[in-house]
Design a protein around this motif. Structure first.
Motif, PDB file in Angstrom:
ATOM      1  N   THR A   1       0.847  -1.193   0.000  1.00 51.92           N
ATOM      2  CA  THR A   1       0.000   0.000   0.000  1.00 51.92           C
ATOM      3  C   THR A   1       0.881   1.241   0.000  1.00 51.92           C
ATOM      4  O   THR A   1       1.888   1.293   0.705  1.00 51.92           O
TER       5      THR A   1
ATOM      6  N   THR B   1       0.058   6.087   3.869  1.00 52.42           N
ATOM      7  CA  THR B   1      -1.241   6.612   4.298  1.00 52.42           C
ATOM      8  C   THR B   1      -1.044   7.565   5.477  1.00 52.42           C
ATOM      9  O   THR B   1      -0.082   7.433   6.235  1.00 52.42           O
TER      10      THR B   1
ATOM     11  N   ASP C   1      -2.647   5.020  10.536  1.00 51.56           N
ATOM     12  CA  ASP C   1      -2.850   3.578  10.694  1.00 51.56           C
ATOM     13  C   ASP C   1      -3.930   3.404  11.763  1.00 51.56           C
ATOM     14  O   ASP C   1      -3.842   3.998  12.842  1.00 51.56           O
TER      15      ASP C   1
ATOM     16  N   TYR D   1      -8.375   9.216   2.940  1.00 50.68           N
ATOM     17  CA  TYR D   1      -7.260   9.030   2.012  1.00 50.68           C
ATOM     18  C   TYR D   1      -7.693   8.090   0.896  1.00 50.68           C
ATOM     19  O   TYR D   1      -8.610   7.287   1.056  1.00 50.68           O
TER      20      TYR D   1
ATOM     21  N   VAL E   1      -5.347   5.949  -1.818  1.00 46.00           N
ATOM     22  CA  VAL E   1      -3.970   5.657  -2.230  1.00 46.00           C
ATOM     23  C   VAL E   1      -3.903   4.376  -3.055  1.00 46.00           C
ATOM     24  O   VAL E   1      -4.843   3.577  -3.073  1.00 46.00           O
TER      25      VAL E   1
ATOM     26  N   TYR F   1      -3.050   0.638  -4.065  1.00 44.54           N
ATOM     27  CA  TYR F   1      -3.023  -0.644  -3.351  1.00 44.54           C
ATOM     28  C   TYR F   1      -2.671  -1.707  -4.379  1.00 44.54           C
ATOM     29  O   TYR F   1      -3.306  -1.790  -5.443  1.00 44.54           O
TER      30      TYR F   1
END
Length: 256
Positions: free
Chosen positions: A28, A31, A34, A188, A190, A192
């Motif tokens: 990933t 980010t 978490d 977010y 993003v 993957y």
């Protein structure tokens, strides 16, 4: 890939246990938060915590050292069975897992210091009722653009019906209408990457629509029936890092 090649790979793919995706090889992009690390910031060693939609208890057990006592609930008895099997001797004195419908929480008013929810149902009025004054509700939700290329490939009506559009803003307003404060709201989206075809097939089997409200994958998923879609995804989105899709998440932190 040929259908025969995909069928051979499918034979090597096991089933998901609880909500454990560790069998997948993925990557990933960075980010901004978490989930487990963020929740820990709001927990104290004396807190009584509720985890709604706990699944197999994976994240709740990972957080166990950060709170006093906790209850994890899920509407799926098999998930709760899996969660109970993961509790070690030390954790049995502080953590309980129960089968319970999130829409009908049986706890007394002002029971919990913190309520957490990772991609599960969010019964706003019930959560406000069971939270103590000054208590926190923390949730991470699947955003409406999650796995957008996969959704387009499968063209899933089930996904369109169930997906949550602008959910964080709407839910934040519900909490505000009940007198709560919005501490944080963000998102977010993003890259993957699924590293190999076996991981992709494991993932698709694991998130078929049944039991996964935001899934794009049809409930009757199998390689033979959906060979065209699988092969298209592998062909179109294969990169040096793996088969590319995206992860869209929303975060909401509420204080009563």
């Amino acid at each position: 890939m040929t259908l025969a090649e995909l069928l051979d790979i499918e034979k090597t793919v096991g089933d998901r246990t609880g909500w454990d995706f560790s069998a997948m090889e993925t990557e990933t992009d960075p980010t901004p938060w978490d989930y487990v690390d963020l929740v820990r910031r709001y927990l104290k060693s004396t807190d009584f915590v509720l985890d709604i939609g706990t699944g197999g208890g994976e994240r709740f057990l990972e957080l166990a050292s950060s709170y006093g006592k906790g209850i994890g609930i899920d509407s799926d008895p098999e998930m709760i069975k899996t969660a109970n099997q993961k509790v070690n001797v030390e954790q049995k004195t502080k953590i309980t897992f129960k089968v319970m419908d999130a829409a009908n929480l049986t706890f007394a008013d002002a029971t919990f210091d913190v309520v957490i929810d990772r991609q599960g149902p969010i019964p706003v009025k019930q959560i406000v009722r069971i939270l103590k004054p000054g208590g926190y509700f923390i949730t991470q939700m699947i955003g409406k653009n999650n796995m957008v290329n996969i959704n387009q490939e499968f063209d899933s009506q089930e996904f369109s019906k169930n997906q949550l559009e602008g959910e964080a803003d709407l839910i934040a307003q519900e909490f505000a209408n009940l007198g709560c404060s919005v501490v944080s709201i963000c998102s977010y989206d993003v890259g993957y990457y699924v590293k190999d075809v076996a991981s992709l097939l494991f993932w698709f089997k694991a998130i078929r629509s049944r039991g996964h409200a935001a899934s794009t994958i049809p409930e009757d998923f199998c390689v033979e029936k959906y060979y065209k879609q699988i092969n298209n995804l592998i062909t179109k989105y294969q990169t040096d890092r793996g088969i590319r899709t995206n992860e869209h998440r929303e975060l909401l932190v509420i204080k009563k």
